[in-house]
Enzyme design. Sequence first.
Site, short mmCIF file in Angstrom:
data_model
loop_
_atom_site.label_atom_id
_atom_site.label_comp_id
_atom_site.label_asym_id
_atom_site.label_seq_id
_atom_site.Cartn_x
_atom_site.Cartn_y
_atom_site.Cartn_z
N GLU A 47 0.86 -1.19 0.00
CA GLU A 47 0.00 0.00 0.00
C GLU A 47 0.89 1.24 0.00
O GLU A 47 1.63 1.48 0.95
CB GLU A 47 -0.90 -0.01 1.25
CG GLU A 47 -1.72 1.27 1.38
CD GLU A 47 -2.47 1.35 2.71
OE1 GLU A 47 -2.75 0.30 3.34
OE2 GLU A 47 -2.76 2.49 3.13
N ARG A 51 0.40 10.42 0.03
CA ARG A 51 0.70 11.53 0.93
C ARG A 51 1.94 12.29 0.54
O ARG A 51 2.33 13.23 1.22
CB ARG A 51 0.94 11.01 2.35
CG ARG A 51 -0.26 10.39 2.96
CD ARG A 51 0.03 10.02 4.39
NE ARG A 51 -0.83 8.95 4.78
CZ ARG A 51 -0.65 8.19 5.84
NH1 ARG A 51 0.37 8.41 6.64
NH2 ARG A 51 -1.49 7.22 6.11
N THR A 74 -4.51 6.01 1.62
CA THR A 74 -4.93 7.39 1.87
C THR A 74 -5.74 7.92 0.68
O THR A 74 -5.58 9.06 0.26
CB THR A 74 -3.73 8.32 2.17
OG1 THR A 74 -2.74 7.61 2.92
CG2 THR A 74 -4.18 9.52 3.00
N LYS A 134 -10.98 -2.11 6.51
CA LYS A 134 -9.82 -1.77 7.32
C LYS A 134 -10.35 -1.25 8.65
O LYS A 134 -11.32 -0.48 8.66
CB LYS A 134 -9.04 -0.68 6.57
CG LYS A 134 -8.05 0.14 7.35
CD LYS A 134 -7.23 1.00 6.38
CE LYS A 134 -6.45 2.07 7.14
NZ LYS A 134 -5.35 2.63 6.35
#
Length: 212
Positions: A47, A51, A74, A134
């Site tokens: 993952e 960011r 994100t 998640k």
Amino acid sequence: MTPALQSHATQALCRMAPVIPVLVIDDPAHAEPLARALVAGGLPVLEVTLRTPCALDAISAMARVPGARVGAGTVLSAHDAERARAAGATFAVSPGATPALIGACTALDLPLLPGAATATEVMTLLEQGYRMMKLFPAGPAGGAALLKALNGPLPMARFCPTGGIDAGNAGAYLALPNVVCVGGSWVAPAAALRSRDWAGIEGLAREARALR
Ligand code: 3PG
């Protein structure tokens, strides 16, 4: 791709290894050797968090590494999902879930691992068709005790807890019946990335792989 099919796809990815490394990549030159080290250590599902300015380029580079299954983390909006898909991400991870994000991932055929932290959020995702989610932020939200409690009334939900998990506490999460895998940044520490310690990262991945 319906939310049910998205969950099917993300659950298959989560079953591939006990840990999904959560990666924050500042230098695009790190992407390929980092992915190679993690895959070599037994963690193929990666993952990359959106960011940093080079995150999308990193996803593209990592997606070319043999054996790597690269997703974007994100992912907060439809725009993020579109950019992630275009860069080559094969799944998306979000700290939460919104109707716009779910709609975009459904339209883009991009499997979404949506985030939840409360019973109501879990129920809302189940209602929408997501069984695989998640738990975020896992530690602050209640950790393994919260997951145990959720498994009573909501045993159909499956989780990838993320946030505050490391080599020391991952085992306790992975022992739970509703945990498929965990996510965490500890396998790719910032200092190891800065010093390009790919062998060290491969070693951390190997240890993580052996957690289950
Ligand atoms: C994140 O999105 O930053 C993940 O939750 C990773 O959390 P961690 O750094 O506590 O593993």
